[in-house]
Design an enzyme around this catalytic site. Structure first.
Site, PDB file in Angstrom:
ATOM      1  N   TYR A 186     -24.433 -27.086  21.634  1.00  0.00           N
ATOM      2  CA  TYR A 186     -23.251 -27.229  20.758  1.00  0.00           C
ATOM      3  C   TYR A 186     -23.392 -26.396  19.483  1.00  0.00           C
ATOM      4  CZ  TYR A 186     -21.126 -30.997  23.526  1.00  0.00           C
ATOM      5  OH  TYR A 186     -20.514 -31.737  24.516  1.00  0.00           O
TER       6      TYR A 186
ATOM      7  N   PHE B  22     -18.738 -33.791  12.870  1.00  0.00           N
ATOM      8  CA  PHE B  22     -19.221 -34.723  13.891  1.00  0.00           C
ATOM      9  C   PHE B  22     -20.399 -34.169  14.694  1.00  0.00           C
ATOM     10  CE2 PHE B  22     -15.520 -32.392  15.525  1.00  0.00           C
ATOM     11  CZ  PHE B  22     -16.050 -31.775  16.650  1.00  0.00           C
TER      12      PHE B  22
ATOM     13  N   GLU C 176     -22.627 -21.061  28.237  1.00  0.00           N
ATOM     14  CA  GLU C 176     -22.958 -22.434  28.639  1.00  0.00           C
ATOM     15  C   GLU C 176     -23.544 -22.493  30.056  1.00  0.00           C
ATOM     16  OE1 GLU C 176     -19.418 -24.764  27.995  1.00  0.00           O
ATOM     17  OE2 GLU C 176     -19.566 -24.580  25.813  1.00  0.00           O
TER      18      GLU C 176
ATOM     19  N   LYS D  49     -20.244 -36.711  30.959  1.00  0.00           N
ATOM     20  CA  LYS D  49     -20.988 -37.156  29.775  1.00  0.00           C
ATOM     21  C   LYS D  49     -21.628 -38.531  29.974  1.00  0.00           C
ATOM     22  CE  LYS D  49     -18.362 -34.422  26.395  1.00  0.00           C
ATOM     23  NZ  LYS D  49     -17.603 -34.471  25.126  1.00  0.00           N
TER      24      LYS D  49
ATOM     25  N   ARG E 192      -9.860 -27.709  31.824  1.00  0.00           N
ATOM     26  CA  ARG E 192      -9.458 -28.350  30.573  1.00  0.00           C
ATOM     27  C   ARG E 192      -8.162 -29.160  30.776  1.00  0.00           C
ATOM     28  NH1 ARG E 192     -12.376 -27.252  26.186  1.00  0.00           N
ATOM     29  NH2 ARG E 192     -10.672 -27.798  24.782  1.00  0.00           N
TER      30      ARG E 192
ATOM     31  N   ARG F  71      -9.700 -37.826  30.991  1.00  0.00           N
ATOM     32  CA  ARG F  71      -9.945 -38.517  29.714  1.00  0.00           C
ATOM     33  C   ARG F  71      -8.968 -39.689  29.524  1.00  0.00           C
ATOM     34  NH1 ARG F  71     -11.301 -33.009  26.321  1.00  0.00           N
ATOM     35  NH2 ARG F  71     -13.576 -33.155  26.412  1.00  0.00           N
TER      36      ARG F  71
ATOM     37  N   ASN G 101     -15.831 -39.219  25.469  1.00  0.00           N
ATOM     38  CA  ASN G 101     -14.619 -38.834  26.202  1.00  0.00           C
ATOM     39  C   ASN G 101     -14.919 -38.295  27.601  1.00  0.00           C
ATOM     40  OD1 ASN G 101     -15.636 -36.389  25.446  1.00  0.00           O
ATOM     41  ND2 ASN G 101     -13.836 -35.703  24.311  1.00  0.00           N
TER      42      ASN G 101
ATOM     43  N   HIS H 284     -16.924 -32.700  29.519  1.00  0.00           N
ATOM     44  CA  HIS H 284     -16.937 -31.473  28.711  1.00  0.00           C
ATOM     45  C   HIS H 284     -16.437 -30.311  29.568  1.00  0.00           C
ATOM     46  CE1 HIS H 284     -18.382 -28.118  26.230  1.00  0.00           C
ATOM     47  NE2 HIS H 284     -18.740 -27.572  27.390  1.00  0.00           N
TER      48      HIS H 284
ATOM     49  N   THR I 169      -8.813 -33.869  23.949  1.00  0.00           N
ATOM     50  CA  THR I 169     -10.101 -34.342  23.431  1.00  0.00           C
ATOM     51  C   THR I 169     -10.057 -35.840  23.143  1.00  0.00           C
ATOM     52  OG1 THR I 169     -10.368 -32.185  22.390  1.00  0.00           O
ATOM     53  CG2 THR I 169     -11.849 -33.937  21.657  1.00  0.00           C
TER      54      THR I 169
HETATM   55  P1  GDP Z   1     -13.296 -30.465  23.577  1.00  0.00           P
HETATM   56  O1  GDP Z   1     -13.362 -28.973  23.748  1.00  0.00           O
HETATM   57  O2  GDP Z   1     -12.008 -31.068  24.067  1.00  0.00           O
HETATM   58  O3  GDP Z   1     -14.492 -31.167  24.183  1.00  0.00           O
HETATM   59  O4  GDP Z   1     -13.296 -30.810  22.005  1.00  0.00           O
HETATM   60  P2  GDP Z   1     -14.064 -30.163  20.744  1.00  0.00           P
HETATM   61  O5  GDP Z   1     -14.649 -28.836  21.091  1.00  0.00           O
HETATM   62  O6  GDP Z   1     -13.121 -30.240  19.579  1.00  0.00           O
HETATM   63  O7  GDP Z   1     -15.234 -31.191  20.435  1.00  0.00           O
HETATM   64  C1  GDP Z   1     -16.406 -31.243  21.234  1.00  0.00           C
HETATM   65  C2  GDP Z   1     -16.751 -32.683  21.484  1.00  0.00           C
HETATM   66  O8  GDP Z   1     -17.081 -33.313  20.231  1.00  0.00           O
HETATM   67  C3  GDP Z   1     -15.617 -33.561  22.041  1.00  0.00           C
HETATM   68  O9  GDP Z   1     -15.481 -33.478  23.437  1.00  0.00           O
HETATM   69  C4  GDP Z   1     -16.052 -34.954  21.601  1.00  0.00           C
HETATM   70  O10 GDP Z   1     -17.066 -35.506  22.461  1.00  0.00           O
HETATM   71  C5  GDP Z   1     -16.675 -34.674  20.234  1.00  0.00           C
HETATM   72  N1  GDP Z   1     -15.714 -34.862  19.136  1.00  0.00           N
HETATM   73  C6  GDP Z   1     -14.582 -34.154  18.881  1.00  0.00           C
HETATM   74  N2  GDP Z   1     -13.972 -34.591  17.769  1.00  0.00           N
HETATM   75  C7  GDP Z   1     -14.731 -35.612  17.306  1.00  0.00           C
HETATM   76  C8  GDP Z   1     -14.634 -36.478  16.169  1.00  0.00           C
HETATM   77  O11 GDP Z   1     -13.707 -36.407  15.356  1.00  0.00           O
HETATM   78  N3  GDP Z   1     -15.638 -37.403  16.026  1.00  0.00           N
HETATM   79  C9  GDP Z   1     -16.688 -37.514  16.905  1.00  0.00           C
HETATM   80  N4  GDP Z   1     -17.625 -38.447  16.700  1.00  0.00           N
HETATM   81  N5  GDP Z   1     -16.813 -36.701  17.978  1.00  0.00           N
HETATM   82  C10 GDP Z   1     -15.850 -35.774  18.178  1.00  0.00           C
END
Ligand code: GDP
Length: 138
Positions: free
Chosen positions: A49, A57, A126, A9, A85, A102, A112, A115, A91
């Site tokens: 996304y 978010f 994807e 990222k 993962r 991370r 973070n 992805h 996350t």
């Molecule tokens: P991942 O699969 O671990 O990447 O997590 P998710 O699918 O839940 O979220 C996708 C991405 O959204 C994450 O990797 C973060 O970059 C972002 N994200 C997740 N939760 C939050 C949040 O509460 N606030 C913000 N600003 N970004 C978030």
């Protein structure tokens, strides 16, 4: 061999962490079968996304993903989706285990650093979103 889509990222590219993250990928049994460095536009990030479009978010996430260049990767190994993962960690870096990408590199829950696809169905979507078949050499 299973394939997954990984992204280094903007926060990690900006801090010159591409090499360190690629080293972890290769030393953990993945083959990098496709790779490109690019800058996402908002429509491209929103399409990527799409599954998160109802999440609170979504706007912050898609905007952040366009703040600088990213590295797009297709990774292959057995159980690539789950293994990548695991290597990324939780996350939120505060919850991530020691030794994960991370935990070691991420700034916060949004910035973070990495992805990874979360299911076989999403991995297929994807990978095809960013790479044509001729760009992937196994
Ligand atoms: P991942 O699969 O671990 O990447 O997590 P998710 O699918 O839940 O979220 C996708 C991405 O959204 C994450 O990797 C973060 O970059 C972002 N994200 C997740 N939760 C939050 C949040 O509460 N606030 C913000 N600003 N970004 C978030």
């Amino acid at each position: 061999m299973e394939k997954t889509l990984a992204i280094i990222k903007p926060d990690a590219v900006e801090r010159n962490l591409i090499g360190k993250i690629l080293e972890r990928i290769e030393s953990n049994g993945f083959r990098i079968v496709a790779m490109k460095r690019t800058q996402l536009t908002l429509p491209v990030a929103e399409g990527f996304y799409y599954v998160h479009k109802e999440r609170p978010f979504f706007k912050d996430l898609t905007t952040y993903m366009c703040t600088g260049p990213v590295v797009l990767l297709v990774l292959a190994r057995d159980s690539a989706i789950a293994e990548w993962r695991k290597l990324m960690g939780a996350t939120n870096p505060k919850d991530a285990e020691a030794g994960t990408i991370r935990k070691d590199f991420a700034i916060d829950i949004e910035k973070n650093s990495a992805h990874g696809s979360d299911s076989a169905e999403n991995a297929a979507f994807e990978i095809a979103y960013f790479f044509s078949q001729t760009e992937i050499q196994e």
